[in-house]
Design an enzyme around this catalytic site. Structure first.
Site, PDB file in Angstrom:
ATOM      1  CE  LYS A   1       1.827   2.064   3.980  1.00 38.51           C
ATOM      2  NZ  LYS A   1       2.719   0.332   3.759  1.00 38.51           N
TER       3      LYS A   1
ATOM      4  CE  LYS B   1      -5.683  -1.265   2.160  1.00 37.05           C
ATOM      5  NZ  LYS B   1      -4.774  -2.013   2.324  1.00 37.05           N
TER       6      LYS B   1
ATOM      7  CB  THR C   1      -1.067  -0.327   0.980  1.00 35.82           C
ATOM      8  OG1 THR C   1      -2.044  -0.951   0.809  1.00 35.82           O
ATOM      9  CG2 THR C   1      -1.542   1.439   1.172  1.00 35.82           C
TER      10      THR C   1
END
Length: 302
Positions: free
Chosen positions: A248, A173, A98
């Site tokens: 994150k 995502k 990611t």
């Protein structure tokens, strides 16, 4: 055995997510050439039947498809800088990390410039999904490259969605996890308010799980013990999906909101809240945010 299964797969990054994903490829009949600098990850990969090699370049040189599952975009780009020259012409690179959309696009450009192909394929589903082979993959890249990656992704996942061109898998995502973070904060605030007002967790769940406030965060990942026995709340908030990872992802979302001029006030606030919580509880599951809200509300732990 199909021709796709006969392909050799290089797998770089054998952590909590990558290790089980590589193991599922081995179970499906793929020859997996695995690399990770951590000795414990190497030993587990060997136990799972992968061939552990000494360097990432060695895994890449022998592979038809190279999968990466790494902590951040800088590491992905640095690794691509090391391994692209070692790959056979036309190797397909599948990055399941990611990372920022811009980094994903740059990785694809680097691969193309070196005579290779690339897709970004971040995942949702956590460690349990990686182990069970039920991950959701959000894929960005050319149609033909997606088609070549699909057989492997279907082994590791329960759902695979081709979202668009390079970087668009990462976009999906980031958007998904921004919404998840917002949902978990809102749910946790409602739970703590309910506690203040005398509403038990069981009754809260009974009402909200079938009412207009229903969400995946509640029905699959309830942040308090009891109503959903499989949620991390029943195991002292052991991840699961760690707060550090949510922090994150929300940071990536916040950057994207600002870079694209989106008035994303709630997304930015969610990023601030998880960044603060991450300072103390980075190793806890992200659903433990309820404990922080409770503490900041002057309430004793429930």
């Amino acid at each position: 055995m199909s021709t796709s299964v006969n392909k050799k797969v290089g797998f770089l990054g054998l952590g909590h997510m990558g290790g089980p994903m590589a193991a599922n490829l081995v179970k499906a009949g793929y020859e997996v050439l695995a690399f990770d600098p951590v000795p414990a990850a190497q030993e587990q990969a060997k136990a799972d039947g992968a061939t552990v090699v000494a360097t990432a370049a060695e895994a890449t040189a022998a592979a038809d498809i190279v999968i990466t599952m790494l902590p951040n975009g800088r590491i992905v780009l640095d690794l691509y800088g090391e391994i692209l020259a070692a790959a056979k012409p036309g190797t397909l690179f599948v990055d399941c990390s990611t990372i920022d959309v811009a980094d994903a696009k740059q990785a694809a450009e680097m691969a193309a410039a070196a005579g290779h192909r690339a897709v970004d394929a971040p995942v949702s589903g956590g460690v349990a999904g990686a182990a069970a082979g039920t991950l959701t993959f959000m894929v960005g890249g050319a149609d033909a490259d997606f088609a070549d990656a699909l057989p492997l992704l279907e082994v590791m996942g329960g759902k695979v969605v081709h979202c668009g061109g390079a970087g668009v898998g990462q976009a999906a995502k980031i958007c998904n996890n921004m919404l998840l973070g917002i949902s978990m904060i809102g749910l946790s605030e409602a739970i703590v308010l309910g506690e203040k007002l005398g509403l038990t967790h069981d009754k809260f769940f009974d009402v909200v799980s079938t009412a207009s406030g229903q969400s995946w965060a509640l029905t699959s990942y309830c942040p308090v013990p009891g109503p959903v026995p499989t949620s991390p709340a029943n195991n002292d908030y052991q991840p699961g999906f760690a707060t550090a990872l949510m922090n994150k992802d929300l940071g990536l979302a916040a950057s994207a909101l600002q870079a694209n001029g989106v008035d994303g006030q709630i997304g930015l606030l969610a990023a601030e809240i998880y960044n603060r919580f991450n300072q103390d509880e980075s190793g806890k599951d992200f659903s433990a945010i309820v404990t922080d809200i409770r503490k900041r509300s002057g309430e004793e732990p429930a």
